[in-house]
Motif scaffolding. Structure first.
Motif, PDB file in Angstrom:
ATOM      1  N   THR A  44       0.837  -1.182   0.000  1.00 22.57           N
ATOM      2  CA  THR A  44       0.000   0.000   0.000  1.00 22.57           C
ATOM      3  C   THR A  44       0.881   1.244   0.000  1.00 22.57           C
ATOM      4  O   THR A  44       2.112   1.140  -0.022  1.00 22.57           O
ATOM      5  CB  THR A  44      -0.982  -0.026   1.193  1.00 22.57           C
ATOM      6  N   GLU A  45       0.251   2.406   0.007  1.00 19.35           N
ATOM      7  CA  GLU A  45       1.002   3.648  -0.187  1.00 19.35           C
ATOM      8  C   GLU A  45       0.285   4.783   0.518  1.00 19.35           C
ATOM      9  O   GLU A  45      -0.720   4.557   1.204  1.00 19.35           O
ATOM     10  CB  GLU A  45       1.143   3.928  -1.683  1.00 19.35           C
ATOM     11  N   GLU A  46       0.752   6.001   0.330  1.00 17.17           N
ATOM     12  CA  GLU A  46       0.217   7.143   1.076  1.00 17.17           C
ATOM     13  C   GLU A  46       0.064   8.366   0.193  1.00 17.17           C
ATOM     14  O   GLU A  46       1.018   8.780  -0.482  1.00 17.17           O
ATOM     15  CB  GLU A  46       1.164   7.479   2.247  1.00 17.17           C
ATOM     16  N   HIS A  47      -1.140   8.933   0.190  1.00 23.40           N
ATOM     17  CA  HIS A  47      -1.373  10.248  -0.408  1.00 23.40           C
ATOM     18  C   HIS A  47      -2.464  10.954   0.387  1.00 23.40           C
ATOM     19  O   HIS A  47      -3.322  10.303   0.994  1.00 23.40           O
ATOM     20  CB  HIS A  47      -1.764  10.143  -1.884  1.00 23.40           C
ATOM     21  N   GLY A  53     -10.355   9.567  -2.388  1.00 31.19           N
ATOM     22  CA  GLY A  53     -10.187   8.727  -1.210  1.00 31.19           C
ATOM     23  C   GLY A  53      -8.899   7.952  -1.139  1.00 31.19           C
ATOM     24  O   GLY A  53      -8.798   6.978  -0.376  1.00 31.19           O
ATOM     25  N   TRP A  54      -7.890   8.343  -1.909  1.00 31.63           N
ATOM     26  CA  TRP A  54      -6.594   7.658  -1.879  1.00 31.63           C
ATOM     27  C   TRP A  54      -6.132   7.508  -0.428  1.00 31.63           C
ATOM     28  O   TRP A  54      -6.206   8.439   0.358  1.00 31.63           O
ATOM     29  CB  TRP A  54      -5.572   8.460  -2.666  1.00 31.63           C
ATOM     30  N   LEU A  55      -5.645   6.340  -0.090  1.00 28.26           N
ATOM     31  CA  LEU A  55      -5.344   6.004   1.300  1.00 28.26           C
ATOM     32  C   LEU A  55      -4.372   7.010   1.928  1.00 28.26           C
ATOM     33  O   LEU A  55      -3.234   7.138   1.487  1.00 28.26           O
ATOM     34  CB  LEU A  55      -4.745   4.594   1.366  1.00 28.26           C
ATOM     35  N   PRO A  56      -4.769   7.712   3.002  1.00 29.83           N
ATOM     36  CA  PRO A  56      -3.876   8.667   3.650  1.00 29.83           C
ATOM     37  C   PRO A  56      -3.202   8.120   4.907  1.00 29.83           C
ATOM     38  O   PRO A  56      -2.325   8.780   5.450  1.00 29.83           O
ATOM     39  CB  PRO A  56      -4.835   9.801   4.038  1.00 29.83           C
ATOM     40  N   ALA A  57      -3.633   6.957   5.394  1.00 28.94           N
ATOM     41  CA  ALA A  57      -3.134   6.434   6.679  1.00 28.94           C
ATOM     42  C   ALA A  57      -2.630   5.000   6.491  1.00 28.94           C
ATOM     43  O   ALA A  57      -3.254   4.045   6.956  1.00 28.94           O
ATOM     44  CB  ALA A  57      -4.241   6.488   7.732  1.00 28.94           C
ATOM     45  N   PRO A  58      -1.489   4.837   5.834  1.00 31.20           N
ATOM     46  CA  PRO A  58      -1.047   3.484   5.489  1.00 31.20           C
ATOM     47  C   PRO A  58      -0.685   2.621   6.686  1.00 31.20           C
ATOM     48  O   PRO A  58      -0.836   1.396   6.629  1.00 31.20           O
ATOM     49  CB  PRO A  58       0.174   3.725   4.592  1.00 31.20           C
ATOM     50  N   LEU A  59      -0.184   3.210   7.770  1.00 29.70           N
ATOM     51  CA  LEU A  59       0.177   2.385   8.922  1.00 29.70           C
ATOM     52  C   LEU A  59      -1.069   1.845   9.626  1.00 29.70           C
ATOM     53  O   LEU A  59      -1.062   0.708  10.120  1.00 29.70           O
ATOM     54  CB  LEU A  59       1.034   3.179   9.899  1.00 29.70           C
ATOM     55  N   VAL A  60      -2.128   2.631   9.670  1.00 30.89           N
ATOM     56  CA  VAL A  60      -3.381   2.141  10.242  1.00 30.89           C
ATOM     57  C   VAL A  60      -3.904   0.973   9.411  1.00 30.89           C
ATOM     58  O   VAL A  60      -4.293  -0.075   9.942  1.00 30.89           O
ATOM     59  CB  VAL A  60      -4.422   3.268  10.320  1.00 30.89           C
ATOM     60  N   PHE A  61      -3.915   1.157   8.103  1.00 24.07           N
ATOM     61  CA  PHE A  61      -4.374   0.082   7.221  1.00 24.07           C
ATOM     62  C   PHE A  61      -3.460  -1.132   7.316  1.00 24.07           C
ATOM     63  O   PHE A  61      -3.923  -2.277   7.369  1.00 24.07           O
ATOM     64  CB  PHE A  61      -4.448   0.579   5.777  1.00 24.07           C
TER      65      PHE A  61
END
Length: 326
Positions: A44-47, A53-61
């Motif tokens: 996964t990645e971060e934006h 809705g691009w994933l902003p919280a990669p560590l949570v996910f």
């Protein structure tokens, strides 16, 4: 056998709060299924601030995926390290390392969108210094010993289980990124296939007297969707692949070197270009036989309907993966 990757960034330009919640839950189910079937990695990645809705919280996910799986590696590629409080970042990754038994791999990038820095109150002009501080803090914090931080002595506990520290790579496509990785004795993950940058990294390592290695992306990176009828998928869902391609293109400044870069303006051009590919199971096996070091499946690309994403993943697991193992 190539590394097998399921990429999940949870984009959905047509999402409502309810549908997006379903997409996140489906992504966790897909990750658990991939784990059961022996797929290597969830990536996964971060934006930030994206309207789709691009994933902003990669560590949570990543934590949710790690909790739903038992064996699979979860890679965050890339985490925009300067946007985080360094001490809190060290604590969060340490806990994820303990929870997962070392299955989290973090690629620390510097980012390439000034608006993300502005939204988080970070100075874009100081991004290099912020990245240095973040990485140096992580390495000091994970020793479990007291260390100096912004004029005071601090200590981060608990210490991660992985020694000497959780898997951490420096990502980037510049000489500055390569020097940073070499100076800190960290592995380097170029943002694209850049052999000259790998040579520069190793030369700087020799000067600094540090250990390290380079994880070079393949010369050709393709994001894959597996289907029995690729023509049908392109006709019905090609717009989702194009959405992601155009979004990336709009974000990346001229000269940005990226493993995934499309210039296509419509689905026909995107299909011809080959950055995003819809392939049959047999064609996917053939790609592996051509020497690709990784197969990257992108089942929910650009808002792809969940059921179509599940179908792609099942085809990969049931009709591609066994033949790769053979």
């Amino acid at each position: 056998m190539p590394v097998t990757v399921v990429r999940l960034n949870l984009v959905d330009p047509a999402a409502t709060p309810g549908s997006l919640s379903g997409r996140y839950r489906a992504a966790l189910e897909m990750a658990a299924y991939a784990d059961e079937r022996g797929i290597s990695t969830v990536q996964t990645e971060e934006h930030h601030g994206s309207t789709d809705g691009w994933l902003p919280a990669p560590l949570v996910f990543a934590g949710a995926v790690l909790g739903a799986t038992r064996r699979i590696t979860v890679t965050v590629s890339a985490l925009i390290a300067p946007l985080y409080d360094p001490l809190r970042l060290a604590e969060d990754i340490a806990v994820l390392d303990l929870v997962s038994g070392g299955r989290l791999v973090t690629v620390a990038g510097i980012g390439y969108r000034p608006e993300e820095y502005a939204a988080h109150g970070r100075d874009w002009a100081r991004r290099g210094a912020l990245q240095d501080e973040a990485l140096e803090t992580l390495l000091a914090a994970w020793t479990g010993e007291p260390f100096g931080y912004r004029g005071r002595t601090v200590r981060v506990t608990p210490r991660p289980s992985t020694r000497p520290h959780p898997p951490l790579l420096v990502g980037g496509g510049s000489r500055a990124a390569a020097r940073r990785a070499a100076r800190l004795g960290l592995p380097f993950f170029p943002s694209a296939h850049l052999p000259e940058l790998e040579a520069y990294y190793h030369a700087r390592r020799a000067e600094y007297g540090t250990e390290g290695w380079c994880l070079m992306p393949p010369e050709t990176t393709a994001l894959l969707h597996v289907a029995e009828d690729p023509d049908r998928v392109w006709a019905e869902y090609g717009r989702h692949l194009l959405h992601e391609a155009r979004t990336y293109a709009s974000w990346q400044p001229e000269g940005q070197r990226s493993a995934v870069r499309s210039r296509a303006q419509d689905t026909a051009a995107l299909r011809e270009e080959g950055v995003y590919r819809v392939v049959t199971p047999e064609e996917c096996v053939a790609l592996a036989s051509q020497g690709l070091t990784s197969l990257v499946l992108h089942p929910l690309c650009g808002g792809m309907p969940v059921e179509e994403g599940r179908r792609s993943l099942r085809l990969f697991a049931e009709r591609v993966l066994p033949r790769l193992k053979d």
